[in-house]
Scaffold this motif. Structure first.
Motif, PDB file in Angstrom:
ATOM      1  N   SER A   2      59.150  62.766  19.183  1.00 29.60           N
ATOM      2  CA  SER A   2      60.170  63.000  18.167  1.00 29.60           C
ATOM      3  C   SER A   2      59.672  64.039  17.171  1.00 29.60           C
ATOM      4  CB  SER A   2      60.528  61.706  17.452  1.00 29.60           C
ATOM      5  OG  SER A   2      59.416  61.205  16.744  1.00 29.60           O
ATOM      6  N   GLU A   6      63.899  64.315  13.353  1.00 26.91           N
ATOM      7  CA  GLU A   6      64.346  63.014  13.853  1.00 26.91           C
ATOM      8  C   GLU A   6      63.777  61.871  13.003  1.00 26.91           C
ATOM      9  OE1 GLU A   6      64.777  63.144  18.553  1.00 26.91           O
ATOM     10  OE2 GLU A   6      62.968  64.157  17.817  1.00 26.91           O
ATOM     11  N   GLU A  49      72.570  61.550  16.643  1.00 29.43           N
ATOM     12  CA  GLU A  49      72.983  61.520  18.052  1.00 29.43           C
ATOM     13  C   GLU A  49      73.215  62.923  18.601  1.00 29.43           C
ATOM     14  OE1 GLU A  49      76.349  58.917  18.197  1.00 29.43           O
ATOM     15  OE2 GLU A  49      75.165  57.187  17.578  1.00 29.43           O
ATOM     16  N   ASN A  52      69.889  64.616  19.219  1.00 34.85           N
ATOM     17  CA  ASN A  52      69.217  64.079  20.403  1.00 34.85           C
ATOM     18  C   ASN A  52      69.881  64.542  21.684  1.00 34.85           C
ATOM     19  OD1 ASN A  52      67.046  62.675  19.331  1.00 34.85           O
ATOM     20  ND2 ASN A  52      68.298  60.920  18.847  1.00 34.85           N
ATOM     21  N   LEU A  53      71.206  64.596  21.709  1.00 38.29           N
ATOM     22  CA  LEU A  53      71.901  65.073  22.907  1.00 38.29           C
ATOM     23  C   LEU A  53      71.553  66.527  23.200  1.00 38.29           C
ATOM     24  CD1 LEU A  53      75.436  63.488  22.455  1.00 38.29           C
ATOM     25  CD2 LEU A  53      73.719  62.890  24.167  1.00 38.29           C
ATOM     26  N   MET A  55      68.823  68.172  22.211  1.00 36.45           N
ATOM     27  CA  MET A  55      67.400  68.338  22.516  1.00 36.45           C
ATOM     28  C   MET A  55      67.020  67.747  23.865  1.00 36.45           C
ATOM     29  SD  MET A  55      66.091  70.229  20.306  1.00 36.45           S
ATOM     30  CE  MET A  55      64.403  70.075  20.819  1.00 36.45           C
ATOM     31  N   ASN A  56      67.786  66.801  24.372  1.00 40.97           N
ATOM     32  CA  ASN A  56      67.457  66.213  25.670  1.00 40.97           C
ATOM     33  C   ASN A  56      67.428  67.269  26.765  1.00 40.97           C
ATOM     34  OD1 ASN A  56      66.958  63.602  24.928  1.00 40.97           O
ATOM     35  ND2 ASN A  56      69.056  62.933  25.241  1.00 40.97           N
ATOM     36  N   TYR A  57      68.292  68.256  26.667  1.00 41.40           N
ATOM     37  CA  TYR A  57      68.308  69.330  27.658  1.00 41.40           C
ATOM     38  C   TYR A  57      66.957  70.041  27.687  1.00 41.40           C
ATOM     39  CZ  TYR A  57      69.163  73.793  29.836  1.00 41.40           C
ATOM     40  OH  TYR A  57      69.070  74.893  30.641  1.00 41.40           O
ATOM     41  N   ARG A  59      64.051  68.992  26.424  1.00 37.14           N
ATOM     42  CA  ARG A  59      62.923  68.100  26.685  1.00 37.14           C
ATOM     43  C   ARG A  59      62.796  67.765  28.164  1.00 37.14           C
ATOM     44  NH1 ARG A  59      64.082  64.429  21.447  1.00 37.14           N
ATOM     45  NH2 ARG A  59      62.981  65.723  19.973  1.00 37.14           N
ATOM     46  N   ARG A  60      63.895  67.741  28.868  1.00 38.64           N
ATOM     47  CA  ARG A  60      63.858  67.367  30.283  1.00 38.64           C
ATOM     48  C   ARG A  60      63.763  68.558  31.219  1.00 38.64           C
ATOM     49  NH1 ARG A  60      68.219  62.436  30.512  1.00 38.64           N
ATOM     50  NH2 ARG A  60      67.084  61.106  29.068  1.00 38.64           N
TER      51      ARG A  60
END
Length: 70
Positions: A2, A6, A49, A52-53, A55-57, A59-60
């Motif tokens: 994080s 965050e 939210e 996070n949505l 940043m998930n792109y 991070r993954r």
């Protein structure tokens, strides 16, 4: 994993939630103050939210943020 962002938003959410609980316990609290605080909490949750949505792109993705600097 994080970021500072965050952690700060999560900290604000906890603080606002605790403040809301204390206001609800006080019978002399105005309803407007409670409604305002509920609105702030909802806005912070939406910001958290959405971040996070987004940043998930990154991070993954394979290579993480390395592709952005090319």
């Amino acid at each position: 994993m994080s970021s500072d962002y965050e952690r700060d938003i999560a900290k604000l959410l906890v603080e606002k939630s605790l403040e809301l609980e204390s206001l609800k316990k006080n019978p002399q609290t105005h309803a407007f103050k409670i409604q305002t605080l509920v609105g702030e909490i909802e806005a912070l949750q939406a910001v958290f939210e959405n971040y996070n949505l987004g940043m998930n792109y990154f991070r993954r993705a394979k290579g993480g943020r390395a592709g952005l600097r090319e």
